[in-house]
Design a protein around this motif. Structure first.
Motif, PDB file in Angstrom:
ATOM      1  N   ASP A  13     -14.274  40.013  58.205  1.00  0.00           N
ATOM      2  CA  ASP A  13     -13.323  40.641  59.114  1.00  0.00           C
ATOM      3  C   ASP A  13     -13.991  40.967  60.455  1.00  0.00           C
ATOM      4  O   ASP A  13     -13.751  42.006  61.060  1.00  0.00           O
ATOM      5  CB  ASP A  13     -12.730  41.918  58.486  1.00  0.00           C
ATOM      6  N   VAL A  14     -14.863  40.064  60.867  1.00  0.00           N
ATOM      7  CA  VAL A  14     -15.585  40.237  62.125  1.00  0.00           C
ATOM      8  C   VAL A  14     -15.277  39.034  63.005  1.00  0.00           C
ATOM      9  O   VAL A  14     -15.234  37.907  62.513  1.00  0.00           O
ATOM     10  CB  VAL A  14     -17.101  40.325  61.854  1.00  0.00           C
ATOM     11  N   GLY A  15     -15.011  39.266  64.288  1.00  0.00           N
ATOM     12  CA  GLY A  15     -14.789  38.164  65.231  1.00  0.00           C
ATOM     13  C   GLY A  15     -16.016  37.989  66.100  1.00  0.00           C
ATOM     14  O   GLY A  15     -16.815  38.913  66.249  1.00  0.00           O
ATOM     15  N   LEU A  16     -16.189  36.778  66.638  1.00  0.00           N
ATOM     16  CA  LEU A  16     -17.353  36.533  67.493  1.00  0.00           C
ATOM     17  C   LEU A  16     -16.960  35.613  68.641  1.00  0.00           C
ATOM     18  O   LEU A  16     -16.358  34.566  68.416  1.00  0.00           O
ATOM     19  CB  LEU A  16     -18.490  35.913  66.668  1.00  0.00           C
ATOM     20  N   VAL A  17     -17.292  36.046  69.855  1.00  0.00           N
ATOM     21  CA  VAL A  17     -17.151  35.157  71.009  1.00  0.00           C
ATOM     22  C   VAL A  17     -18.559  34.698  71.358  1.00  0.00           C
ATOM     23  O   VAL A  17     -19.430  35.511  71.662  1.00  0.00           O
ATOM     24  CB  VAL A  17     -16.500  35.872  72.210  1.00  0.00           C
ATOM     25  N   PHE A  18     -18.784  33.373  71.250  1.00  0.00           N
ATOM     26  CA  PHE A  18     -20.132  32.835  71.401  1.00  0.00           C
ATOM     27  C   PHE A  18     -20.546  32.782  72.864  1.00  0.00           C
ATOM     28  O   PHE A  18     -19.707  32.712  73.763  1.00  0.00           O
ATOM     29  CB  PHE A  18     -20.194  31.424  70.822  1.00  0.00           C
TER      30      PHE A  18
END
Lengths: 270, 347, 270
Positions: free
Chosen positions: B85-90
Motif C-alpha cells: 500500500d505504498v506508492g512510488l514516483v521514480f
C-alpha cells in the motif's frame, strides 16, 4: 526462483551441449579412428602443406583488405546524415546468401563475364583475361563476402565514441590527421580487431567462395575437406583436416584476441 | 480519490532502528522516524547519505538488515512491494513507454481487477486532478517533462496509497518548471491528505515544501523537525552548515568578539543576523575587518569580510542599498547579536 | 569533423561495389538466351518461368522456407527464455553462459559442418529435415540471443520496479511490461534467424541428402555443374526477398539493431 532460472535456460543448454558434443566428437573421432599416424601423414603431404599455407595467406590478405577498405566506409557511415540509407546498401548484400554473392562474381569475372566483355568491347584486349579460378578471384570474392562484418564492427565502435573527444583534440591544436591518428583510430581499435578476428576465422573455414571462384586447383582447407568427403569419400582424412582447421583458426585468431583484451584493459580499465 | 475526507485517515509510518549495510558501507544506520498520517515529509541530505536507500527499504525494494517498519500499525517486514500500500514516483519517472497516458494510469487498477467502467472513471478523475485530462490518449514520448511528471503522480495517486514516496522526481527539470511543480505538488498533497515522503538533495526544495524535514548524513538521521526548527535550532554542525548558510565559529574564533559559546559548543550565526558599518555599532559583539568581496543577489548584497589573515572570512547578508559606497578593500565594522545565534555541539 | 576526399572516394566506390554483383545477377536473370550476360542481350521472363515450373527448385525453396521459419520461431523462443534466465544472474555465471551461447561464432564453418556430419551420421539423422534443423538451431542461437539480450538490457530496471509497486506479481510484470518492451528484440531475433537459416550453405551442404535439400545448397550444386540463367533468376528472388526483410527490420526495429548487437557481442567475453 533459482530452479525457475535453470528451467528457463534448459533448452538453450541443450543446444550448447549438442554443439559441444559435435565439436568434441570431431576431435575425439579424429584421434580414435585415424590416430596420430593420420596427422603425421597429412603433415608430410606436400599437397596438404601447400593448401595449409594457401589458407593462411589468403585468409590473412582477405582480413587485411577488409580492414583497410572497411575503415573509410565505416568512417563515412558514422559521419553521414543519411546513414540509414547507406546501411541498407551494406546490410542487404551482407545478408544475401554467400552462394548468390559468389555467383555474382562468377558472372563478373568469367571468361565471358562482364569485365572481360567490357574490356573487349572497349578494344583493350583481344583474348579474355583469365580471372576466374585464380587466387585473385578468391581474394576478391572473400573480401566482398566478409567486408560488411568489419564495416559494422568498426562503425559500432565509432558510434560509441564521444564526438567531443575529436573536437577537444582539434581545439587543442590537432590537425585532422593527428586527431584521427591519436584519438579516433585508437578508440576504434576494439572494433577493428573484433571485425578482423571474425573475418580471419570465417575466411579460414570458407568453402563455397574458394570452391566456386578458385576451382579445384587452388584449394583452401575448407575446399580440401569438402573434396575429401564428397569426391574421395575419405571421412577420416576430412575429420583430421577439420581439426587442423580448428587449430589454424585458433592460432591465427589468438594473437588478435589477446591484443583486443589488452586494448580493452587500457581503454576501459577493466 | 475525490471523496477522500479532509483529515488523513491512513499513512502513519513508524521506522524503528532501521539499518542497512552494503559491504563495509553503512548506508542506513539505526534510523528511527515517526511520521504522522497526512504529513509532507522531506528526506534531505547530500548524495550518498542513505536517503534513497531508506526510501527503497520503505518501498520494499531493499530489505533492511535490522530494524522494523510499520505502516498504520501493520508490520511491513518482508512484504513484497506490491502488497505494501505504498506508492512510488521514480527519479526517472519510469513511465511505461509502450502504454498511453491513460493506460499508464490504469495499470495498477487493472492489476487489482477493477471493472472497466470504474477504471475509466478513476483514470479520468486522476488525470483531472493533475490537469492532464485532455492528454489521456497521448503516448509518453509526446509529453513534455512537466506533463510526464504529472502522469507519474496520477499513476501513483490513483491507487490511493497510504504513503507516496517521491525519489527526487523534479531533479531533471529546469528551475522555473521545478518551482511551479513544487507548488503543485504541495497543493496536491494538501488536497489528497496522503502522506508524502519526498527525497531531495536540494535544501531549498525541502524547506519550502515539507511540513517536517529529516536530514541525513552518512546514513544517520541528523535531525527531524520543521523547516523553521532546522534553520533556527540546528541539532548539529552538519545541519547548520547544510541547511542555509552559516558562520560557524568556535570559542577561540569568538574570543576576539568577547563572546563565549556554551562549553564544547559552536555558535551558528546566520549571515542575515550580521550587520556592518553604522548598523553594527548597536550590536553587542563587534570587530573591525576588511571587505574581501561584494556580490549582489537580487535585492540583497552578500559580503565576505576578513578579520585577519588566518581565520576564514565571515559571510554577511545585508540589503543592497545598505552597501553605500563601500567597496572591496574598505575597512568596516562587523557586528552580531550572540543572543540570536544558535549553538551546536562542537563534535 | 570533415572527411578527407580519399575517404569519401573509397566509401562511395564500396557503396557501389557492395551491391554491384547482386545487381548484375538480377540483370543477367532477364537474359532471353542460355548464356549469362550483363547487360542482358534482351529481356524475357524465361528463366523465372523455368524456376516456377521446376518441381525440384520449388521443393528446395519450400523446404528452405519451412526450415527457416521453424528455426527462427524455435530459436527465438529458446533465446527469450535464456535471456530471461540470465537477466540479473550473477555476472560471472552470465558471462560464462553467454560465451557458451556465442561459441558457434568462434569456430570455422567447414569444421562445424564436418562435426555435425559425423555426429548426425551416428544418430542416423543425416540427410534429413531434423538433422538440418538441429544444425540451424545451433547456428542461429547466437543471432537470436543477442538482439533479445540487447533489448532486455535496455529495459530500465525502474520500469519493472514501477510495475511491482503498482501491484504486479512477477508473472504480471513479465507479461505486461517486459515482454511488450522486448518486442523489437523479438522481431529482430525472428528476422535475423530466419535470414541466417534461409541463407546458410557452408554447414548445410554437409548435411543435406537426396531426400532433403535447401535452396542455397541446390543453387551451389547447380552452379558447380553449369552456370545458366535459371540460377540467376532464383538468386534474384533470394536477393529481393533478403532486401525486403532488411527493409522490414528497418521499419520494425531500425537498422541500428545490427550495430547494437555488434557492441553487445564485443562486451561479451570471447
Amino acid at each position: 526462483m533459482k530452479a525457475g532460472r535453470v528451467a528457463l535456460f534448459a533448452p538453450m543448454a541443450m543446444l550448447i551441449a549438442a554443439f559441444a558434443v559435435a565439436i568434441g566428437g570431431l576431435i575425439w573421432g579424429s584421434f580414435t579412428k585415424g590416430g596420430v599416424g593420420l596427422y603425421a601423414d597429412l603433415l608430410s603431404d606436400q599437397v596438404v602443406l601447400r593448401v595449409l599455407w594457401r589458407t593462411v595467406w589468403i585468409s590473412a590478405l582477405t582480413t587485411l583488405f577488409c580492414v583497410v577498405l572497411a575503415y573509410p566506409l565505416a568512417l563515412f557511415l558514422a559521419r553521414s546524415k543519411h546513414r540509414n540509407l547507406w546501411l541498407i546498401l551494406v546490410i542487404s548484400p551482407w545478408l544475401v546468401s554467400i552462394v548468390v554473392r559468389t555467383f555474382g562474381w562468377m558472372v563478373l569475372l568469367g571468361n565471358r563475364g562482364v569485365v572481360n566483355m567490357t574490356l573487349r568491347d572497349l578494344g583493350l584486349i583481344d583474348a579474355p583475361i583469365r580471372m576466374l579460378f585464380t587466387p585473385t578471384a578468391v581474394l576478391i570474392g572473400l573480401t566482398h563476402v566478409f567486408l560488411p562484418f568489419v564495416v559494422i564492427a568498426i562503425l559500432s565502435s565509432l558510434l560509441q565514441q564521444d564526438r567531443r573527444l575529436e573536437e577537444a583534440s582539434r581545439i587543442l591544436g590537432g590537425t585532422r590527421w593527428q586527431t584521427f591518428r591519436r584519438v579516433t583510430l585508437p578508440l576504434s581499435m576494439p572494433g577493428v580487431i573484433g571485425g578482423a578476428s571474425l573475418v580471419l576465422l570465417m575466411a579460414t573455414g570458407a568453402i563455397v567462395t574458394p570452391l566456386l571462384l578458385g576451382g579445384l586447383r587452388d584449394r583452401m582447407l575448407g575446399t580440401q575437406i569438402y573434396t575429401e568427403i564428397f569426391q574421395v569419400f575419405n571421412f577420416e582424412r576430412a575429420t583430421a583436416m577439420a581439426v587442423m582447421l580448428l587449430v589454424v583458426a585458433l592460432v591465427l585468431v589468438a594473437p588478435l584476441r589477446l591484443l583486443e583484451a589488452r586494448i580493452r584493459q587500457t581503454q576501459e580499465g577493466v | 480519490m475525490a471523496g477522500m475526507p479532509s483529515a488523513a485517515t491512513k499513512g502513519r509510518l513508524r521506522l524503528d532502528r532501521i539499518t542497512k549495510t552494503f559491504g563495509a558501507l553503512r548506508a542506513v544506520d539505526g534510523v528511527d522516524l515517526d511520521i504522522e498520517a497526512g504529513e509532507f515529509i522531506a528526506f534531505l541530505g547530500p548524495s550518498g547519505c542513505g536517503k534513497t536507500t531508506l526510501l527503497r527499504i520503505i518501498a520494499g525494494f531493499e530489505a533492511a538488515d535490522s530494524g522494523r517498519a510499520a505502516l498504520d500499525g501493520r508490520e511491513l517486514g518482508r512484504l513484497p512491494p506490491n502488497r505494501r500500500d505504498v506508492g512510488l514516483v521514480f527519479q526517472n519517472l519510469a513511465l511505461f513507454p509502450h502504454l498511453s497516458v491513460a493506460q499508464n494510469v490504469a495499470f495498477g487498477l487493472e492489476l487489482r481487477g477493477h471493472a472497466k467502467e470504474a477504471i475509466a472513471q478513476e483514470v479520468a478523475q486522476a488525470l483531472a486532478l493533475v490537469e492532464l485530462g485532455a492528454l489521456s490518449g497521448r503516448r509518453i514520448q509526446q509529453l513534455s517533462g512537466g506533463q510526464r511528471q504529472r502522469v507519474a503522480l496520477a499513476r501513483a495517486l490513483v491507487l490511493e496509497p497510504a504513503v507516496l514516496l517521491l525519489d527526487e522526481p523534479l531533479s531533471a527539470l529546469d528551475l522555473k518548471l521545478r518551482r511551479q511543480l513544487q507548488q503543485e505538488l504541495k497543493a496536491l498533497q494538501r488536497r489528497t491528505r496522503t502522506t508524502f515522503i519526498f527525497v531531495t538533495h536540494d535544501q531549498e526544495e525541502a524547506l519550502s515544501m515539507a511540513d517536517r524535514v529529516a536530514v541525513f548524513n552518512h546514513g544517520k538521521l541528523e535531525q527531524f523537525g520543521s523547516p523553521r526548527d532546522l534553520y533556527q535550532r540546528p541539532a548539529s554542525r552538519f545541519v547548520a552548515d547544510f541547511v542555509g548558510e552559516a558562520n560557524i565559529r568556535d570559542a577561540a574564533q569568538l574570543a576576539a568578539f568577547g563572546v563565549r559559546p556554551p562549553p564544547r559548543s559552536l555558535l551558528v550565526i546566520r549571515p542575515e543576523d550580521c550587520a556592518i558599518g553604522a548598523a553594527a555599532t548597536s550590536l553587542p559583539a563587534r570587530r573591525e575587518g576588511v571587505i574581501e568581496t561584494i556580490d549582489y543577489i537580487g535585492p540583497h548584497a552578500r559580503l565576505r569580510i576578513g578579520l585577519d589573515e588566518a581565520a576564514e572570512p565571515w559571510v554577511v547578508l545585508i540589503h543592497g542599498g545598505a552597501v553605500g559606497d563601500l567597496a572591496p578593500g574598505a575597512r568596516t565594522v562587523l557586528g552580531f547579536d550572540p543572543a540570536r545565534a544558535a549553538s551546536v555541539p562542537a563534535q | 569533423m570533415g572527411l578527407s576526399p580519399a575517404t569519401r572516394i573509397i566509401a562511395v566506390l564500396l557503396l557501389i561495389l557492395l551491391p554491384a554483383p547482386l545487381i548484375i545477377v538480377i540483370g543477367a536473370s532477364f537474359s532471353p538466351r542460355a548464356v549469362l550476360a550483363f547487360p542482358p542481350p534482351g529481356f524475357s521472363w524465361r528463366w523465372y518461368l523455368e524456376f516456377l515450373g521446376s518441381t525440384a527448385w520449388i521443393t528446395a525453396f519450400a523446404q528452405s522456407a519451412v526450415i527457416a521459419i521453424v528455426a527462427a520461431v524455435v530459436t527465438t523462443i529458446i533465446a527469450v527464455l535464456a535471456a530471461l534466465a540470465l537477466d540479473r544472474a550473477p555476472a560471472r555465471l552470465r558471462s560464462a553462459a553467454e560465451t557458451a551461447i556465442l561459441a558457434p561464432l568462434l569456430f570455422p564453418h567447414a569444421a562445424i559442418g564436418i562435426a555435425f556430419l559425423g555426429w548426425l551420421s551416428m544418430l542416423h539423422l543425416n540427410g534429413g529435415f531434423i538433422g538440418v534443423l538441429m544444425a540451424h538451431l545451433i547456428l542461429c542461437a547466437p543471432f537470436a540471443y543477442r538482439p533479445i539480450a540487447v533489448s532486455l538490457r535496455q529495459i530500465d530496471r525502474s520500469l519493472t520496479e514501477a510495475a511491482t509497486i503498482l501491484g504486479a506479481e512477477p508473472r504480471q510484470t513479465l507479461t505486461r511490461v517486459v515482454l511488450p518492451l522486448l518486442r523489437p528484440g523479438i522481431a529482430a531475433s525472428l528476422l535475423f534467424s530466419f535470414i541466417i537459416s534461409f541463407d546458410e550453405v557452408t554447414v548445410t551442404m554437409f548435411l543435406t541428402g537426396p531426400q532433403f535439400t535447401t535452396l542455397p545448397v541446390s543453387i551451389y550444386t547447380h552452379i558447380h555443374d553449369s552456370a545458366d540463367p535459371v540460377v540467376a533468376a532464383i538468386s534474384s528472388v533470394l536477393i529481393l526477398l533478403t532486401a525486403g526483410l532488411v527493409l522490414l527490420i528497418d521499419r520494425l526495429v531500425g537498422l541500428r539493431i545490427f550495430i547494437d548487437i555488434e557492441e553487445e557481442g564485443r562486451h561479451a567475453p570471447a
